[in-house]
Design a protein around this motif. Structure first.
Motif, short mmCIF file in Angstrom:
data_model
loop_
_atom_site.label_atom_id
_atom_site.label_comp_id
_atom_site.label_asym_id
_atom_site.label_seq_id
_atom_site.Cartn_x
_atom_site.Cartn_y
_atom_site.Cartn_z
N VAL A 76 3.05 -3.47 -14.73
CA VAL A 76 2.67 -2.77 -15.96
C VAL A 76 2.31 -3.81 -17.02
CG1 VAL A 76 3.49 -1.27 -17.82
CG2 VAL A 76 4.17 -0.82 -15.46
N ARG A 77 1.20 -3.61 -17.72
CA ARG A 77 0.78 -4.53 -18.77
C ARG A 77 1.05 -3.89 -20.14
NH1 ARG A 77 -4.94 -6.91 -16.28
NH2 ARG A 77 -4.24 -6.88 -14.09
N GLU A 78 1.65 -4.66 -21.02
CA GLU A 78 2.03 -4.17 -22.35
C GLU A 78 1.42 -5.08 -23.42
OE1 GLU A 78 2.90 -2.61 -25.54
OE2 GLU A 78 3.67 -1.48 -23.80
N PHE A 79 0.48 -4.53 -24.19
CA PHE A 79 -0.24 -5.32 -25.18
C PHE A 79 0.70 -5.97 -26.20
CE2 PHE A 79 -2.02 -5.44 -29.49
CZ PHE A 79 -3.04 -6.36 -29.31
N ALA A 80 1.70 -5.24 -26.65
CA ALA A 80 2.54 -5.72 -27.76
C ALA A 80 3.40 -6.92 -27.40
CB ALA A 80 3.43 -4.58 -28.26
N LEU A 81 3.43 -7.33 -26.13
CA LEU A 81 4.16 -8.53 -25.73
C LEU A 81 3.31 -9.79 -25.86
CD1 LEU A 81 6.02 -7.25 -22.54
CD2 LEU A 81 7.05 -7.78 -24.77
N HIS A 82 2.15 -9.70 -26.52
CA HIS A 82 1.26 -10.85 -26.62
C HIS A 82 1.90 -12.01 -27.36
CE1 HIS A 82 0.26 -10.28 -30.91
NE2 HIS A 82 0.12 -8.99 -30.67
N GLU A 83 1.29 -13.17 -27.19
CA GLU A 83 1.77 -14.39 -27.84
C GLU A 83 1.72 -14.26 -29.36
OE1 GLU A 83 3.57 -16.88 -28.44
OE2 GLU A 83 2.89 -18.18 -26.81
N VAL A 131 11.05 -6.50 -30.95
CA VAL A 131 12.29 -5.78 -30.63
C VAL A 131 12.03 -4.30 -30.36
CG1 VAL A 131 14.57 -5.10 -31.48
CG2 VAL A 131 13.79 -7.47 -31.74
N PRO A 132 11.19 -3.60 -31.17
CA PRO A 132 10.92 -2.19 -30.85
C PRO A 132 10.26 -2.00 -29.49
CG PRO A 132 10.36 -2.63 -33.13
CD PRO A 132 10.64 -3.96 -32.50
N VAL A 133 9.33 -2.88 -29.10
CA VAL A 133 8.68 -2.69 -27.80
C VAL A 133 9.67 -3.00 -26.68
CG1 VAL A 133 7.65 -5.01 -27.52
CG2 VAL A 133 6.55 -3.02 -26.51
N TRP A 134 10.54 -3.99 -26.87
CA TRP A 134 11.60 -4.25 -25.88
C TRP A 134 12.47 -3.01 -25.71
CZ3 TRP A 134 13.59 -8.23 -22.76
CH2 TRP A 134 14.89 -8.04 -22.31
N ASN A 135 12.91 -2.43 -26.83
CA ASN A 135 13.77 -1.25 -26.76
C ASN A 135 13.07 -0.08 -26.08
OD1 ASN A 135 15.87 -2.57 -28.06
ND2 ASN A 135 15.27 -1.85 -30.10
N ALA A 136 11.79 0.11 -26.40
CA ALA A 136 11.04 1.22 -25.79
C ALA A 136 10.89 1.02 -24.29
CB ALA A 136 9.67 1.35 -26.46
N LEU A 137 10.54 -0.19 -23.89
CA LEU A 137 10.34 -0.46 -22.46
C LEU A 137 11.64 -0.34 -21.68
CD1 LEU A 137 7.94 -3.53 -22.72
CD2 LEU A 137 7.34 -1.28 -21.78
N THR A 138 12.71 -0.91 -22.18
CA THR A 138 13.98 -0.87 -21.44
C THR A 138 14.61 0.52 -21.47
OG1 THR A 138 15.15 -1.76 -23.37
CG2 THR A 138 14.43 -3.33 -21.69
N ASP A 139 14.40 1.29 -22.53
CA ASP A 139 14.89 2.67 -22.56
C ASP A 139 14.14 3.51 -21.53
OD1 ASP A 139 16.72 2.16 -24.52
OD2 ASP A 139 15.53 3.01 -26.17
N ARG A 140 12.83 3.30 -21.45
CA ARG A 140 12.01 4.08 -20.52
C ARG A 140 12.30 3.71 -19.07
NH1 ARG A 140 7.54 3.47 -23.18
NH2 ARG A 140 6.54 1.82 -21.99
N GLN A 141 12.70 2.47 -18.85
CA GLN A 141 12.94 1.98 -17.48
C GLN A 141 14.43 1.72 -17.25
OE1 GLN A 141 10.39 2.14 -15.61
NE2 GLN A 141 8.74 2.21 -17.11
N LYS A 156 11.74 -16.67 -26.95
CA LYS A 156 12.73 -17.25 -27.87
C LYS A 156 13.14 -16.23 -28.94
CE LYS A 156 14.52 -21.49 -28.75
NZ LYS A 156 13.72 -22.68 -29.03
N ILE A 157 12.18 -15.55 -29.52
CA ILE A 157 12.47 -14.56 -30.55
C ILE A 157 13.32 -13.43 -29.98
CG2 ILE A 157 11.47 -12.80 -32.06
CD1 ILE A 157 11.01 -15.53 -33.21
N LEU A 158 12.97 -12.94 -28.81
CA LEU A 158 13.74 -11.85 -28.21
C LEU A 158 15.18 -12.27 -27.94
CD1 LEU A 158 11.09 -10.27 -25.81
CD2 LEU A 158 12.19 -9.14 -27.76
N LEU A 159 15.38 -13.45 -27.40
CA LEU A 159 16.73 -13.91 -27.13
C LEU A 159 17.54 -14.05 -28.41
CD1 LEU A 159 15.99 -16.60 -24.39
CD2 LEU A 159 17.03 -14.36 -24.03
N LEU A 160 16.94 -14.64 -29.42
CA LEU A 160 17.66 -14.86 -30.68
C LEU A 160 17.99 -13.56 -31.40
CD1 LEU A 160 15.70 -17.97 -31.99
CD2 LEU A 160 18.07 -17.94 -31.15
N CYS A 161 17.14 -12.54 -31.20
CA CYS A 161 17.34 -11.26 -31.89
C CYS A 161 18.20 -10.28 -31.10
CB CYS A 161 15.98 -10.62 -32.20
SG CYS A 161 15.02 -11.52 -33.43
N LEU A 162 18.18 -10.37 -29.78
CA LEU A 162 18.88 -9.39 -28.95
C LEU A 162 20.32 -9.79 -28.63
CD1 LEU A 162 16.05 -8.58 -26.38
CD2 LEU A 162 16.91 -7.03 -28.15
#
Length: 220
Positions: A76-83, A131-141, A156-162
């Motif tokens: 699955v490709r998710e645009f919001a995970l871009h650099e 963080v919202p896209v992480w939450n949406a993806l992991t909630d859905r899956q 790095k941002i996800l690890l530091l925030c989650l």
């Protein structure tokens, strides 16, 4: 229901790892990067993921595709995970000691997470996007075993925030995000914990360049 597991993974080596490639640069992988991706796929096959998610950028897609194909799971490709959008930093030779990236890290680690250079996303901008896209993806899956292939600063941002107890001020303490660095995150009682953080799989290290001292590569 089984616990959700995410292997948060940086893409393999880009075609020019010596400069910053933000969201403005859709560069692909180097020849080494393609070999790294294949080795990572073989490593992941033993872990039996049930889904592969990546950003839509070429370097992430080209890393994720062999994993999904060898493991025979959906990609699955998710645009919001871009650099990170980096503005004037795009194409600048990588440096941790001077220039706009060094200045950005100085501000972020001092707690000024709103700071950014012209045209670039701040720490706060990244947190609010990712963080919202992480939450949406992991909630859905929920209950899946997910390989998530994205980018160095994104990881790095996800690890530091989650992860509890972390944050922007501990940026350097968390360590660098090498190509194919993997963090295994597990959801327990609504909270994420890290079983391992930023570890490059041994088959990738065996190629002889990932994480080798003296070979400086961009996190972005």
């Amino acid at each position: 229901m089984s616990r959700t597991i995410v292997w948060l993974t940086r893409h393999a080596e880009s075609a020019d790892p010596s400069v910053f490639h933000g969201a403005e640069s859709n560069i692909g992988l180097s020849a080494l990067g393609h070999r790294q991706a294949q080795r990572a796929a073989e490593w992941y096959r033993e872990r039996e993921p049930t889904l592969v998610i990546s950003s839509e950028m070429h370097r992430a897609v080209d890393t994720a595709r062999p994993i999904a194909e060898l493991c025979r799971v959906q990609h699955v490709r998710e645009f919001a995970l871009h650099e990170r959008v980096i503005g004037e930093l795009c194409g600048v030779r990588f440096s941790l000691t001077d220039g706009p990236w060094a200045e950005t890290l100085k501000e972020w680690t001092s707690g000024n997470t709103r700071y950014t250079t012209p045209g670039a996303e701040s720490f706060d901008d990244l947190r609010n996007r990712l963080v919202p896209v992480w939450n949406a993806l992991t909630d859905r899956q929920r209950g899946e075993r997910i390989v998530m292939v994205t980018h160095g600063v994104v990881c790095k941002i996800l690890l530091l925030c989650l992860l509890p107890g972390w944050g922007a001020t501990r940026w350097h303490e968390l360590g660098r995000v090498a190509n194919l660095a993997v963090s295994e995150l597990v959801e327990e009682a609504g909270q994420w914990s890290g079983r391992t953080l930023l570890k490059v799989p041994e088959p990738v290290l065996a190629l002889g360049s990932a994480g080798v001292p003296g070979r400086m590569k961009s996190e972005a």
